[in-house]
Design a protein around this motif. Structure first.
Motif, PDB file in Angstrom:
ATOM      1  N   ASN A 118      33.331  33.370  41.941  1.00  0.00           N
ATOM      2  CA  ASN A 118      34.258  32.255  42.041  1.00  0.00           C
ATOM      3  C   ASN A 118      34.908  32.077  40.806  1.00  0.00           C
ATOM      4  OD1 ASN A 118      33.217  31.533  44.558  1.00  0.00           O
ATOM      5  ND2 ASN A 118      31.785  30.198  43.740  1.00  0.00           N
ATOM      6  N   ARG A 119      34.328  32.552  39.634  1.00  0.00           N
ATOM      7  CA  ARG A 119      35.008  32.489  38.354  1.00  0.00           C
ATOM      8  C   ARG A 119      35.933  33.445  38.269  1.00  0.00           C
ATOM      9  NH1 ARG A 119      30.340  32.265  33.686  1.00  0.00           N
ATOM     10  NH2 ARG A 119      28.857  30.833  34.554  1.00  0.00           N
ATOM     11  N   LEU A 120      35.661  34.686  38.611  1.00  0.00           N
ATOM     12  CA  LEU A 120      36.853  35.806  38.670  1.00  0.00           C
ATOM     13  C   LEU A 120      37.980  35.577  39.379  1.00  0.00           C
ATOM     14  CD1 LEU A 120      34.253  38.764  38.788  1.00  0.00           C
ATOM     15  CD2 LEU A 120      35.253  37.858  36.655  1.00  0.00           C
ATOM     16  N   LEU A 132      38.165  31.810  29.586  1.00  0.00           N
ATOM     17  CA  LEU A 132      39.057  32.393  28.816  1.00  0.00           C
ATOM     18  C   LEU A 132      40.354  33.038  29.349  1.00  0.00           C
ATOM     19  CD1 LEU A 132      38.995  33.667  25.807  1.00  0.00           C
ATOM     20  CD2 LEU A 132      38.166  35.921  26.912  1.00  0.00           C
ATOM     21  N   ASN A 133      41.469  32.621  28.705  1.00  0.00           N
ATOM     22  CA  ASN A 133      42.590  33.309  29.083  1.00  0.00           C
ATOM     23  C   ASN A 133      42.728  34.396  28.142  1.00  0.00           C
ATOM     24  OD1 ASN A 133      45.153  34.040  29.396  1.00  0.00           O
ATOM     25  ND2 ASN A 133      46.203  32.144  29.038  1.00  0.00           N
ATOM     26  N   ALA A 185      41.522  35.691  37.884  1.00  0.00           N
ATOM     27  CA  ALA A 185      42.706  36.091  38.509  1.00  0.00           C
ATOM     28  C   ALA A 185      43.878  35.421  38.919  1.00  0.00           C
ATOM     29  CB  ALA A 185      42.371  37.066  39.585  1.00  0.00           C
ATOM     30  N   GLU A 186      43.538  34.187  39.859  1.00  0.00           N
ATOM     31  CA  GLU A 186      44.824  33.310  40.104  1.00  0.00           C
ATOM     32  C   GLU A 186      45.384  32.578  39.104  1.00  0.00           C
ATOM     33  OE1 GLU A 186      42.334  30.711  42.789  1.00  0.00           O
ATOM     34  OE2 GLU A 186      42.600  32.119  44.437  1.00  0.00           O
ATOM     35  N   SER A 187      44.609  32.411  38.024  1.00  0.00           N
ATOM     36  CA  SER A 187      45.365  31.728  36.959  1.00  0.00           C
ATOM     37  C   SER A 187      46.018  32.801  35.723  1.00  0.00           C
ATOM     38  CB  SER A 187      44.295  31.135  36.027  1.00  0.00           C
ATOM     39  OG  SER A 187      43.630  30.137  36.662  1.00  0.00           O
ATOM     40  N   GLY A 188      46.030  34.101  36.171  1.00  0.00           N
ATOM     41  CA  GLY A 188      46.431  34.949  35.424  1.00  0.00           C
ATOM     42  C   GLY A 188      46.084  35.341  34.191  1.00  0.00           C
ATOM     43  N   TYR A 189      44.689  35.014  33.856  1.00  0.00           N
ATOM     44  CA  TYR A 189      43.759  35.102  32.759  1.00  0.00           C
ATOM     45  C   TYR A 189      43.155  36.536  32.488  1.00  0.00           C
ATOM     46  CZ  TYR A 189      44.215  30.041  32.575  1.00  0.00           C
ATOM     47  OH  TYR A 189      44.845  28.717  32.385  1.00  0.00           O
ATOM     48  N   GLN A 190      43.282  37.252  33.293  1.00  0.00           N
ATOM     49  CA  GLN A 190      42.812  38.618  33.192  1.00  0.00           C
ATOM     50  C   GLN A 190      43.539  39.654  32.119  1.00  0.00           C
ATOM     51  OE1 GLN A 190      43.063  39.661  37.255  1.00  0.00           O
ATOM     52  NE2 GLN A 190      40.531  39.790  37.508  1.00  0.00           N
ATOM     53  N   SER A 191      42.695  40.510  31.475  1.00  0.00           N
ATOM     54  CA  SER A 191      43.084  41.212  30.557  1.00  0.00           C
ATOM     55  C   SER A 191      43.732  42.408  30.918  1.00  0.00           C
ATOM     56  CB  SER A 191      42.095  41.528  29.368  1.00  0.00           C
ATOM     57  OG  SER A 191      41.097  42.580  29.993  1.00  0.00           O
ATOM     58  N   GLY A 192      43.378  42.805  32.120  1.00  0.00           N
ATOM     59  CA  GLY A 192      43.831  44.356  32.513  1.00  0.00           C
ATOM     60  C   GLY A 192      42.858  45.416  32.283  1.00  0.00           C
ATOM     61  N   PHE A 193      42.104  45.258  31.195  1.00  0.00           N
ATOM     62  CA  PHE A 193      41.139  46.024  30.939  1.00  0.00           C
ATOM     63  C   PHE A 193      39.751  46.114  31.877  1.00  0.00           C
ATOM     64  CE2 PHE A 193      42.147  45.453  26.184  1.00  0.00           C
ATOM     65  CZ  PHE A 193      43.439  46.305  26.507  1.00  0.00           C
ATOM     66  N   GLU A 194      39.511  45.133  32.804  1.00  0.00           N
ATOM     67  CA  GLU A 194      38.267  45.181  33.467  1.00  0.00           C
ATOM     68  C   GLU A 194      38.758  45.983  34.828  1.00  0.00           C
ATOM     69  OE1 GLU A 194      39.651  40.940  32.713  1.00  0.00           O
ATOM     70  OE2 GLU A 194      41.309  42.721  33.108  1.00  0.00           O
ATOM     71  N   GLU A 195      37.472  45.987  35.512  1.00  0.00           N
ATOM     72  CA  GLU A 195      37.339  46.639  36.892  1.00  0.00           C
ATOM     73  C   GLU A 195      38.516  45.637  37.791  1.00  0.00           C
ATOM     74  OE1 GLU A 195      37.299  48.273  40.497  1.00  0.00           O
ATOM     75  OE2 GLU A 195      36.091  49.191  39.005  1.00  0.00           O
TER      76      GLU A 195
END
Length: 379
Positions: free
Chosen positions: A35-37, A209-210, A41-51
């Motif tokens: 749910n957190r992930l 975290l963003n 993703a929906e908030s655009g907070y991912q770094s792009g380094f993750e799976e």
């Protein structure tokens, strides 16, 4: 097979090989983390380094045949540097975050996990295992939280009662039905210090975290650093420890139990000016064994230039002017132009004007104009 006894043997062996904490959990779906992930993703907070595949991050059965349990391990690292060199006028220094002191933690943890795997297979030859550290599919923090290593703090770190959040994490999926441990109670309470002092407001809420605003992430990017973050960077070359250093649970926590985690002060807190001209070979030789080198020298050099501007180090102007004239990389040339304008000095304006006449890269031209504007604007 007496799996209760096997678990006790695994715990004892982990202590023998220098694993500071070990915990066990099931291989069930990490539903709350999913749910957190999704929210991330929906908030655009991912770094792009993750799976990128969220399902693989939370469903162990998608990456391992018939998983039965997961073992989580933690290794403590120092929070204080012995004999730290002083940053002084003309000899300004940058800083690598504590997690990048000493040998790359991926190497340290993989070695521990490999030895643990060999021990388990010595006891149960038919056992199937898969270990991962940081770059694997599973979320280290989610595994460690459920395995009772610590609780997930508002600073998005696992916080242990013994070592605070100054721990490296790794895990091993197994085919063995090992008894799970109980998760730990959250002790953050109503404390919001980490959220309040985050330099860029990257901690948008407790445990969220963003990543795109996090200085630890930004120091690893290779492009131009957005203007709003340059003044926030300070002298950081890699990573950021602010949300850890203010945490009350980390007060007085400083462990020097693993020689391989000890920092070389000249590497963890290096002089900035020499970084501007360091060769690829010399960079790999000096910094290649630390985790902060994984993106190569370019982000470190860009951050070093910003740090020199932060200090307004006029003694660095000759090196910065040389970079502006000779470096083939637009990001490094452009950042140097901006830094020259930030620092100022008698040579700054003519050098920037000359660069304006000869430069052809649009982004670099924009940075030169920013540098000239900084010279014209009282700071």
């Amino acid at each position: 097979m007496d799996y209760r006894k096997l678990k006790e043997e695994i715990i004892l062996y982990s202590q023998e090989i220098g694993i500071d904490k070990i915990g066990f959990t099931t291989a069930d779906t990490f539903r709350e983390m999913k749910n957190r992930l999704i929210r991330q993703a929906e908030s655009g907070y991912q770094s792009g380094f993750e799976e990128p595949d969220i399902n693989k991050r939370v469903h162990p059965e998608l990456i391992f045949p018939e998983p039965r349990s997961i073992i989580s391990i933690a290794i403590a690292y120092p929070s204080k540097m012995k004999d730290a060199p002083q940053s002084k006028k003309g000899e300004r220094r940058g800083i690598f975050a504590r997690a990048s002191w000493g040998t790359d933690y991926h190497v340290i943890l993989r070695d521990k996990l490999k030895r643990l795997e060999e021990f388990i297979k010595g006891r149960v030859p038919a056992a199937i295992t898969k270990s991962m550290v940081d770059t694997g599919e599973l979320v280290d923090r989610a595994v460690a939280e459920r395995a009772g290593i610590g609780w997930s703090g508002k600073n998005c770190s696992i916080i242990t009662p013994e070592f605070g959040s100054y721990v490296y994490l790794g895990e091993m999926i197994t085919s063995l039905p090992l008894e799970p441990d109980k998760p730990m109670e959250d002790r953050c309470g109503d404390c919001n210090k980490c959220i309040d002092v985050c330099p860029t407001g990257a901690l948008v809420a407790g445990g969220q975290l963003n990543a795109k605003r996090c200085i630890a992430f930004l120091t690893q990017t290779k492009g131009f650093l957005p203007d709003e973050f340059r003044k926030k960077l300070g002298n950081r070359l890699y990573g950021c420890d602010t949300c850890q250093t203010v945490c009350p649970e980390n007060k007085g926590k400083d462990f020097h139990v693993h020689p391989e985690t000890e920092p070389d002060p000249e590497i963890a807190k290096p002089l900035l000016k020499p970084l501007l001209s360091i060769s690829n070979r010399d960079f790999k030789e000096k910094f290649g064994h630390v985790s902060g080198s994984w993106r190569g020298k370019k982000p470190i050099q860009r951050n070093a230039i910003i740090a020199l501007a932060h200090y307004k180090d006029e003694t660095a102007l000759p090196e910065l002017i040389k970079v502006l004239k000779e470096d083939s990389r637009p990001v490094i040339r452009g950042t140097a132009a901006w830094a020259i304008g930030k620092i100022g000095g008698a040579d700054a304006e003519p050098e920037l004007q000359h660069a304006l006449d000869r430069e052809t890269d649009v982004e670099v031209l924009n940075e030169i104009k920013k540098g000239i504007q900084l010279l014209e604007t009282p700071q």
